[in-house]
Design an enzyme around this catalytic site. Sequence first.
Site, PDB file in Angstrom:
ATOM      1  N   LEU A 141       0.870  -1.176   0.000  1.00 48.88           N
ATOM      2  CA  LEU A 141       0.000   0.000   0.000  1.00 48.88           C
ATOM      3  C   LEU A 141       0.907   1.227   0.000  1.00 48.88           C
ATOM      4  O   LEU A 141       1.758   1.378   0.882  1.00 48.88           O
ATOM      5  CB  LEU A 141      -0.872  -0.027   1.261  1.00 48.88           C
ATOM      6  CG  LEU A 141      -1.529   1.271   1.751  1.00 48.88           C
ATOM      7  CD1 LEU A 141      -2.389   1.918   0.694  1.00 48.88           C
ATOM      8  CD2 LEU A 141      -2.368   0.994   3.005  1.00 48.88           C
ATOM      9  N   ASP A 193     -10.646  -0.738   4.700  1.00 47.85           N
ATOM     10  CA  ASP A 193     -11.913  -1.426   4.374  1.00 47.85           C
ATOM     11  C   ASP A 193     -11.888  -1.842   2.902  1.00 47.85           C
ATOM     12  O   ASP A 193     -12.319  -2.939   2.539  1.00 47.85           O
ATOM     13  CB  ASP A 193     -13.120  -0.506   4.633  1.00 47.85           C
ATOM     14  CG  ASP A 193     -13.406  -0.378   6.132  1.00 47.85           C
ATOM     15  OD1 ASP A 193     -12.826  -1.171   6.919  1.00 47.85           O
ATOM     16  OD2 ASP A 193     -14.179   0.528   6.502  1.00 47.85           O
ATOM     17  N   TYR A 228       6.850  21.473   9.672  1.00 47.35           N
ATOM     18  CA  TYR A 228       7.422  20.352   8.929  1.00 47.35           C
ATOM     19  C   TYR A 228       8.569  19.662   9.664  1.00 47.35           C
ATOM     20  O   TYR A 228       8.602  18.444   9.748  1.00 47.35           O
ATOM     21  CB  TYR A 228       7.884  20.859   7.557  1.00 47.35           C
ATOM     22  CG  TYR A 228       8.258  19.776   6.585  1.00 47.35           C
ATOM     23  CD1 TYR A 228       7.283  18.991   5.974  1.00 47.35           C
ATOM     24  CD2 TYR A 228       9.589  19.535   6.258  1.00 47.35           C
ATOM     25  CE1 TYR A 228       7.633  18.002   5.062  1.00 47.35           C
ATOM     26  CE2 TYR A 228       9.941  18.548   5.358  1.00 47.35           C
ATOM     27  CZ  TYR A 228       8.956  17.783   4.759  1.00 47.35           C
ATOM     28  OH  TYR A 228       9.299  16.795   3.869  1.00 47.35           O
ATOM     29  N   LYS A 286       8.448  15.784  10.876  1.00 49.17           N
ATOM     30  CA  LYS A 286       9.380  14.764  10.362  1.00 49.17           C
ATOM     31  C   LYS A 286      10.262  14.218  11.486  1.00 49.17           C
ATOM     32  O   LYS A 286      10.728  13.071  11.398  1.00 49.17           O
ATOM     33  CB  LYS A 286      10.205  15.338   9.215  1.00 49.17           C
ATOM     34  CG  LYS A 286       9.369  15.660   7.964  1.00 49.17           C
ATOM     35  CD  LYS A 286       8.642  14.446   7.422  1.00 49.17           C
ATOM     36  CE  LYS A 286       7.892  14.710   6.128  1.00 49.17           C
ATOM     37  NZ  LYS A 286       7.177  13.550   5.595  1.00 49.17           N
TER      38      LYS A 286
HETATM   39  N1  LIG Z   1      10.966  16.217  -2.359  1.00 45.34           N
HETATM   40  C1  LIG Z   1      11.723  16.441  -1.315  1.00 45.34           C
HETATM   41  O1  LIG Z   1      12.668  17.252  -1.392  1.00 45.34           O
HETATM   42  C2  LIG Z   1      11.498  15.666  -0.027  1.00 45.34           C
HETATM   43  C3  LIG Z   1      12.537  15.636   0.909  1.00 45.34           C
HETATM   44  C4  LIG Z   1      12.351  14.934   2.098  1.00 45.34           C
HETATM   45  C5  LIG Z   1      11.165  14.279   2.344  1.00 45.34           C
HETATM   46  N2  LIG Z   1      10.158  14.333   1.417  1.00 45.34           N
HETATM   47  C6  LIG Z   1       8.917  13.627   1.755  1.00 45.34           C
HETATM   48  O2  LIG Z   1       8.631  12.681   0.752  1.00 45.34           O
HETATM   49  C7  LIG Z   1       7.214  12.442   0.697  1.00 45.34           C
HETATM   50  C8  LIG Z   1       6.763  12.497  -0.755  1.00 45.34           C
HETATM   51  O3  LIG Z   1       6.950  13.817  -1.238  1.00 45.34           O
HETATM   52  P1  LIG Z   1       7.389  14.118  -2.737  1.00 45.34           P
HETATM   53  O4  LIG Z   1       8.677  14.828  -2.678  1.00 45.34           O
HETATM   54  O5  LIG Z   1       7.254  12.920  -3.579  1.00 45.34           O
HETATM   55  O6  LIG Z   1       6.289  15.226  -3.115  1.00 45.34           O
HETATM   56  P2  LIG Z   1       5.194  15.276  -4.302  1.00 45.34           P
HETATM   57  O7  LIG Z   1       5.828  14.994  -5.604  1.00 45.34           O
HETATM   58  O8  LIG Z   1       4.521  16.602  -4.121  1.00 45.34           O
HETATM   59  O9  LIG Z   1       4.198  14.097  -3.928  1.00 45.34           O
HETATM   60  C9  LIG Z   1       3.403  14.164  -2.772  1.00 45.34           C
HETATM   61  C10 LIG Z   1       2.358  13.068  -2.812  1.00 45.34           C
HETATM   62  O10 LIG Z   1       1.558  13.165  -1.607  1.00 45.34           O
HETATM   63  C11 LIG Z   1       0.194  13.143  -1.983  1.00 45.34           C
HETATM   64  N3  LIG Z   1      -0.637  13.897  -1.044  1.00 45.34           N
HETATM   65  C12 LIG Z   1      -0.451  15.177  -0.626  1.00 45.34           C
HETATM   66  N4  LIG Z   1      -1.482  15.546   0.164  1.00 45.34           N
HETATM   67  C13 LIG Z   1      -2.315  14.472   0.244  1.00 45.34           C
HETATM   68  C14 LIG Z   1      -3.554  14.257   0.895  1.00 45.34           C
HETATM   69  N5  LIG Z   1      -4.164  15.209   1.608  1.00 45.34           N
HETATM   70  N6  LIG Z   1      -4.147  13.037   0.775  1.00 45.34           N
HETATM   71  C15 LIG Z   1      -3.556  12.072   0.028  1.00 45.34           C
HETATM   72  N7  LIG Z   1      -2.389  12.222  -0.614  1.00 45.34           N
HETATM   73  C16 LIG Z   1      -1.782  13.422  -0.518  1.00 45.34           C
HETATM   74  C17 LIG Z   1       0.154  13.754  -3.378  1.00 45.34           C
HETATM   75  O11 LIG Z   1      -0.962  13.258  -4.106  1.00 45.34           O
HETATM   76  P3  LIG Z   1      -2.299  14.071  -4.468  1.00 45.34           P
HETATM   77  O12 LIG Z   1      -1.932  15.521  -4.619  1.00 45.34           O
HETATM   78  O13 LIG Z   1      -2.769  13.427  -5.733  1.00 45.34           O
HETATM   79  O14 LIG Z   1      -3.212  13.810  -3.321  1.00 45.34           O
HETATM   80  C18 LIG Z   1       1.435  13.192  -3.996  1.00 45.34           C
HETATM   81  O15 LIG Z   1       1.193  11.919  -4.537  1.00 45.34           O
HETATM   82  C19 LIG Z   1       6.583  13.494   1.601  1.00 45.34           C
HETATM   83  O16 LIG Z   1       6.236  12.909   2.837  1.00 45.34           O
HETATM   84  C20 LIG Z   1       7.692  14.524   1.803  1.00 45.34           C
HETATM   85  O17 LIG Z   1       7.574  15.187   3.021  1.00 45.34           O
HETATM   86  C21 LIG Z   1      10.301  15.005   0.236  1.00 45.34           C
END
Ligand SMILES: NC(=O)c1ccc[n+]([C@@H]2O[C@H](COP(=O)([O-])OP(=O)(O)OC[C@H]3O[C@@H](n4cnc5c(N)ncnc54)[C@H](OP(=O)(O)O)[C@@H]3O)[C@@H](O)[C@H]2O)c1
Length: 267
Positions: free
Chosen positions: A9, A77, A157, A161
């Site tokens: 998942l 579910d 944030y 984290k």
């Molecule tokens: N990119 C970085 O520099 C970085 C660095 C460290 C950690 N992270 C962490 O990595 C994880 C993924 O981030 P990413 O960089 O891949 O960003 P991203 O490209 O913006 O992707 C974020 C994902 O989270 C989903 N999401 C956001 N709000 C949501 C909600 N309310 N309900 C369900 N899904 C939701 C979005 O899907 P929808 O909009 O379709 O809902 C999207 O699929 C995050 O936890 C982020 O904090 C990122």
Amino acid sequence: MTSDPRTALITGASAGIGATFARHLAARGYQLLLVARRTDRLQELAAELTRKHGGERRYEVFTADLTDPAAPKAIMDYANAQGLDIDILINNAGLSGKTAFADTPWETLAGEIQLMVTAQTELAHLVIPGMKKRRWGRIVNLSSLAAFAPPAASLLYTGIKSYVLNVSQALDMELKPHGIHVTALCPGFTYTEFHDVMGTRDRANRLPRILWQQPEAVVAEGWKAVQNGEPVCIPGLVNKVSAAAMKLMPIRLSYLAGRTLNPFKNS
Ligand SMILES: NC(=O)c1ccc[n+]([C@@H]2O[C@H](COP(=O)([O-])OP(=O)(O)OC[C@H]3O[C@@H](n4cnc5c(N)ncnc54)[C@H](OP(=O)(O)O)[C@@H]3O)[C@@H](O)[C@H]2O)c1
């Protein structure tokens, strides 16, 4: 893994690190339950994976807004109704606000906490009983290099984290004897939609390239860490060195650094 493939998942599978995890795990024979708000993106990804890997594996899509407190249970579910046992949970969905705490409506802040703290923790709580019964499970919680960084003005944030990093390790200690490994994955700056959503793309683009990684590198190193049963993975040498240096900072210096050096601080 032929007759009974394991199922992962993945939350936040419509973009960035989540979509990359989906491609990485599908290529290794896993079935997927893909979750996010943008159904069209999830359906495109599921169709792409079916084309690439044939029709034997199931790539299911479930649309959910994880700021809705009812979402984690609704996802489970659905998984139960589809007869999918969740063997792997990639708790990935996330974003960062950037407006000042006092100027941000409570609903927005509560949504961030619900998405990255409560829903993430509840999903783990919901999948663990099945994993315990089957004596096998893998949970990846997306933390961040920010968990090691000085507190940043106006942002929940870094605190969120840090929670993920800490709790993941506690869960790993509790669950390892049951065959369940928990890994906190702590990427640094990664090329995804994260900074577009946050509205900080211009400032992010000004940061040196050496600080950045592609999501494929983050996921490959993260999944290797999961396979090795590592509770914490900081992908990339630059990030590892940065985390170690930030950990050594005395609290006063860390506070000063957070106050002055945060590239995304509100002006
Ligand atoms: N990119 C970085 O520099 C970085 C660095 C460290 C950690 N992270 C962490 O990595 C994880 C993924 O981030 P990413 O960089 O891949 O960003 P991203 O490209 O913006 O992707 C974020 C994902 O989270 C989903 N999401 C956001 N709000 C949501 C909600 N309310 N309900 C369900 N899904 C939701 C979005 O899907 P929808 O909009 O379709 O809902 C999207 O699929 C995050 O936890 C982020 O904090 C990122």
